[in-house]
Motif scaffolding. Sequence first.
Motif, PDB file in Angstrom:
ATOM      1  N   LEU A 203       5.267   0.682  -4.559  1.00 37.54           N
ATOM      2  CA  LEU A 203       3.986   0.535  -5.257  1.00 37.54           C
ATOM      3  C   LEU A 203       3.042  -0.410  -4.520  1.00 37.54           C
ATOM      4  O   LEU A 203       1.815  -0.216  -4.530  1.00 37.54           O
ATOM      5  CB  LEU A 203       4.216   0.020  -6.677  1.00 37.54           C
ATOM      6  CG  LEU A 203       4.681   1.047  -7.716  1.00 37.54           C
ATOM      7  CD1 LEU A 203       4.989   0.355  -9.033  1.00 37.54           C
ATOM      8  CD2 LEU A 203       3.633   2.132  -7.925  1.00 37.54           C
ATOM      9  N   ALA A 204       3.594  -1.420  -3.892  1.00 42.54           N
ATOM     10  CA  ALA A 204       2.754  -2.411  -3.205  1.00 42.54           C
ATOM     11  C   ALA A 204       1.889  -1.778  -2.126  1.00 42.54           C
ATOM     12  O   ALA A 204       0.831  -2.318  -1.774  1.00 42.54           O
ATOM     13  CB  ALA A 204       3.637  -3.498  -2.590  1.00 42.54           C
ATOM     14  N   ASP A 205       2.323  -0.602  -1.608  1.00 42.78           N
ATOM     15  CA  ASP A 205       1.557   0.042  -0.546  1.00 42.78           C
ATOM     16  C   ASP A 205       1.221   1.497  -0.871  1.00 42.78           C
ATOM     17  O   ASP A 205       0.714   2.225  -0.028  1.00 42.78           O
ATOM     18  CB  ASP A 205       2.338  -0.014   0.770  1.00 42.78           C
ATOM     19  CG  ASP A 205       1.494   0.418   1.964  1.00 42.78           C
ATOM     20  OD1 ASP A 205       0.324  -0.005   2.058  1.00 42.78           O
ATOM     21  OD2 ASP A 205       1.999   1.218   2.783  1.00 42.78           O
ATOM     22  N   SER A 206       1.502   1.919  -2.101  1.00 45.82           N
ATOM     23  CA  SER A 206       1.333   3.323  -2.456  1.00 45.82           C
ATOM     24  C   SER A 206      -0.140   3.715  -2.541  1.00 45.82           C
ATOM     25  O   SER A 206      -0.987   2.950  -3.011  1.00 45.82           O
ATOM     26  CB  SER A 206       2.006   3.623  -3.795  1.00 45.82           C
ATOM     27  OG  SER A 206       1.843   4.980  -4.152  1.00 45.82           O
ATOM     28  N   ARG A 207      -0.422   4.939  -2.102  1.00 48.01           N
ATOM     29  CA  ARG A 207      -1.776   5.493  -2.189  1.00 48.01           C
ATOM     30  C   ARG A 207      -1.847   6.645  -3.191  1.00 48.01           C
ATOM     31  O   ARG A 207      -2.914   7.213  -3.399  1.00 48.01           O
ATOM     32  CB  ARG A 207      -2.227   5.970  -0.806  1.00 48.01           C
ATOM     33  CG  ARG A 207      -2.384   4.830   0.207  1.00 48.01           C
ATOM     34  CD  ARG A 207      -2.412   5.378   1.633  1.00 48.01           C
ATOM     35  NE  ARG A 207      -2.678   4.343   2.620  1.00 48.01           N
ATOM     36  CZ  ARG A 207      -1.770   3.507   3.099  1.00 48.01           C
ATOM     37  NH1 ARG A 207      -0.531   3.558   2.639  1.00 48.01           N
ATOM     38  NH2 ARG A 207      -2.088   2.612   4.017  1.00 48.01           N
ATOM     39  N   ARG A 208      -0.700   7.008  -3.751  1.00 46.54           N
ATOM     40  CA  ARG A 208      -0.672   8.107  -4.732  1.00 46.54           C
ATOM     41  C   ARG A 208       0.379   7.780  -5.772  1.00 46.54           C
ATOM     42  O   ARG A 208       1.570   7.672  -5.467  1.00 46.54           O
ATOM     43  CB  ARG A 208      -0.364   9.438  -4.043  1.00 46.54           C
ATOM     44  CG  ARG A 208      -0.522  10.646  -4.950  1.00 46.54           C
ATOM     45  CD  ARG A 208      -0.611  11.930  -4.106  1.00 46.54           C
ATOM     46  NE  ARG A 208      -0.715  13.098  -4.967  1.00 46.54           N
ATOM     47  CZ  ARG A 208       0.318  13.860  -5.342  1.00 46.54           C
ATOM     48  NH1 ARG A 208       1.534  13.562  -4.920  1.00 46.54           N
ATOM     49  NH2 ARG A 208       0.139  14.904  -6.119  1.00 46.54           N
ATOM     50  N   MET A 209      -0.044   7.630  -6.991  1.00 47.07           N
ATOM     51  CA  MET A 209       0.841   7.205  -8.072  1.00 47.07           C
ATOM     52  C   MET A 209       0.562   8.031  -9.322  1.00 47.07           C
ATOM     53  O   MET A 209      -0.471   8.686  -9.433  1.00 47.07           O
ATOM     54  CB  MET A 209       0.613   5.726  -8.391  1.00 47.07           C
ATOM     55  CG  MET A 209       1.000   4.779  -7.264  1.00 47.07           C
ATOM     56  SD  MET A 209       0.032   3.248  -7.320  1.00 47.07           S
ATOM     57  CE  MET A 209      -1.474   3.787  -6.538  1.00 47.07           C
ATOM     58  N   VAL A 210       1.514   7.988 -10.260  1.00 49.63           N
ATOM     59  CA  VAL A 210       1.301   8.570 -11.587  1.00 49.63           C
ATOM     60  C   VAL A 210       1.400   7.455 -12.614  1.00 49.63           C
ATOM     61  O   VAL A 210       2.348   6.658 -12.597  1.00 49.63           O
ATOM     62  CB  VAL A 210       2.330   9.677 -11.897  1.00 49.63           C
ATOM     63  CG1 VAL A 210       2.217  10.129 -13.354  1.00 49.63           C
ATOM     64  CG2 VAL A 210       2.112  10.872 -10.964  1.00 49.63           C
ATOM     65  N   PHE A 211       0.415   7.409 -13.490  1.00 49.17           N
ATOM     66  CA  PHE A 211       0.390   6.431 -14.585  1.00 49.17           C
ATOM     67  C   PHE A 211       0.742   7.169 -15.873  1.00 49.17           C
ATOM     68  O   PHE A 211       0.176   8.227 -16.163  1.00 49.17           O
ATOM     69  CB  PHE A 211      -1.011   5.809 -14.689  1.00 49.17           C
ATOM     70  CG  PHE A 211      -1.160   4.816 -15.809  1.00 49.17           C
ATOM     71  CD1 PHE A 211      -0.563   3.569 -15.734  1.00 49.17           C
ATOM     72  CD2 PHE A 211      -1.895   5.134 -16.946  1.00 49.17           C
ATOM     73  CE1 PHE A 211      -0.702   2.655 -16.759  1.00 49.17           C
ATOM     74  CE2 PHE A 211      -2.042   4.234 -17.980  1.00 49.17           C
ATOM     75  CZ  PHE A 211      -1.434   2.981 -17.885  1.00 49.17           C
TER      76      PHE A 211
END
Length: 629
Positions: free
Chosen positions: A551-559
């Motif tokens: 997560l600290a470097d993620s560019r694509r996530m799901v909330f």
Amino acid sequence: PKEEFHRLIDAFAVQVKRHGFNFVRPHGMLDQMETPNWQPTPKLTPDWIDRVDYIAAALKRQGVYLYIDFTAYGMRLGEKPMKSPLMKTAVMSGDRTYVDAWKSCTRQILEHVNPYTGIAWKDDPAVAIAMEFNEQATGAKLGTLRSGLRDQLPETTRAELLRRWNAWCAAKGWTEHPDWPESSKGSYAWSASFDVEPWGPRYHEFLSSLFLERAQEYNETARSLGFGGLLSAYNSDVDLGASAARWQASDVVSYNFHFGHPSSFGKGGSVSQADSCSMTARGYDFSCGARLRFHDRPYVSSEYSHAFWNFRRYEGGVLMPSYAALNGHDGILWHSGGVNLSAVGRWPRGRIEVFHIYTSPIMQAATFLGACLYRRGDVAEASHKVEVAYHNGIWEGMTRTAPSTEQARLGLVTRYGIAFPDLPRPDGVADVRADAVLKPATGDRIRDGEWVSSVVGDKSKGFDFDRCIRALKKRGILKDTNRTDASRLRFESETGELMLDGKEEWMTVDTPRTKAVAAPSGKRTDLGALTVLGSTEDSLTALTSVDGRDLADSRRMVFVYATREANTGMVLSKDGRKMEECGWYPALLKTGRVSVRFATPHAAALKLFLLDYSGRRLEEVAIRHEAGA
């Protein structure tokens, strides 16, 4: 038309894979294949068998394994269906008419050649596990102990049970005994009915000997037919007698977990509104089935559900997947219906059901998040093992009780299991050493039903949980900083990634790729990069990376923000337990307001979009950017 069915099943198998499932249980589909002694109602046709074959082949092409049942619901003799507990008891007793019917059913399944693979089911490596008789031990106890059912057993079965009981007593040197112990008159066989001294406990020890004998005969039958996969027996029973039989006969331990299982389905049914965080902290829910785990062989949840219409259904997305990962469990079969083609690009037909995943927005989110936490491995396994050893001379007097609820809660902290070190293992199962071995505490009472055993719960004696935690710290198994405090119902995992508070009814998951909190409204939670400032509703709030980065470097996530769900027009009783009107689609979600802060070096570039039921982007949602957040 067959061509259209094949097209739909091919698409279904792709969706199964895309949803994160790599293990499917057809359950009662296979034992509905015709056998010489079986009169199905209605009679099945070759078209049915052809469809089952194609489903299996399509899943195999997508790399999906199968967990099959030799017998689940279908095996019956004669023109009229036989009540399930009676059939389970008849086979368990050793009545050869019914045992031979089981063998015939099993032979039909294993020797059948799937025309779409060219391989017999017994030889197909995609068939990883076979359950020999679904939920049998519970039903068999009910059939022999509940007077209203026992009186309906076939005469041959009653005679065989009595013959075996007399022979077993004679071998033990017990010359004076009743034909039957006092029976249970209710809808369940309470373990209290075994407490009629001296014959109650002995009768359950006798039943446990039948469990072992039948499991071994099941194994011999399957192996003689050439089945090379893993074999499992008794996936619903939590007593020590059934566990001792599994230890000696099963290659893999299976257990069915259901939280909030309804009294009946649909209108008029009741579902508990208990909180699973609280119940797990007290030794139930996840802890209930985890008490059956052996460290020396695979362990699979053969059914897992957090039932609708429990208000806290959102907890299913974090609790079971996280603790299964911590304990190194080998499979979770979500119950049920994870994928439905009618839900691709639009709402499925019908309504939210008790178990179905594909009709439930909450469970769609839960299985997605579970695939990240468990299958992807976001939650780390504990590096240590603790087990309770049931030596000969101890477990025999406890066959009718469940392993200690108090001790089972150790699975919330580290890898937990039980062992029968003086009993033989199946061939191919090697000894696995635990880092700490404990003496058994007293067991807990059990209520046995037709399909499931429930732990009634006496507080186990002979075990001090917090004292055990101090000992594990002294031995270096837990860090000195571990915040577990059983007196406060607070448990921190050995890895530091999981925190459960049973009193305040919340759970957090804090890993490099996923951060999540399931909590009542108003709770502020700081998980480092993610801070949940508060929600107006009881909810699950989670953020997970889907681009392979932390997560600290993620560019694509799901909330994920999950609250409560309901059908349009649904009516519950005032306390929420009873279903008065089921309602229909469209599904409704409880609206709420949640505020979160996410620290990231990519803050300025991030956007937030709503997703539809299929995961496609809808409209953009405004978010506020601050320095690095």
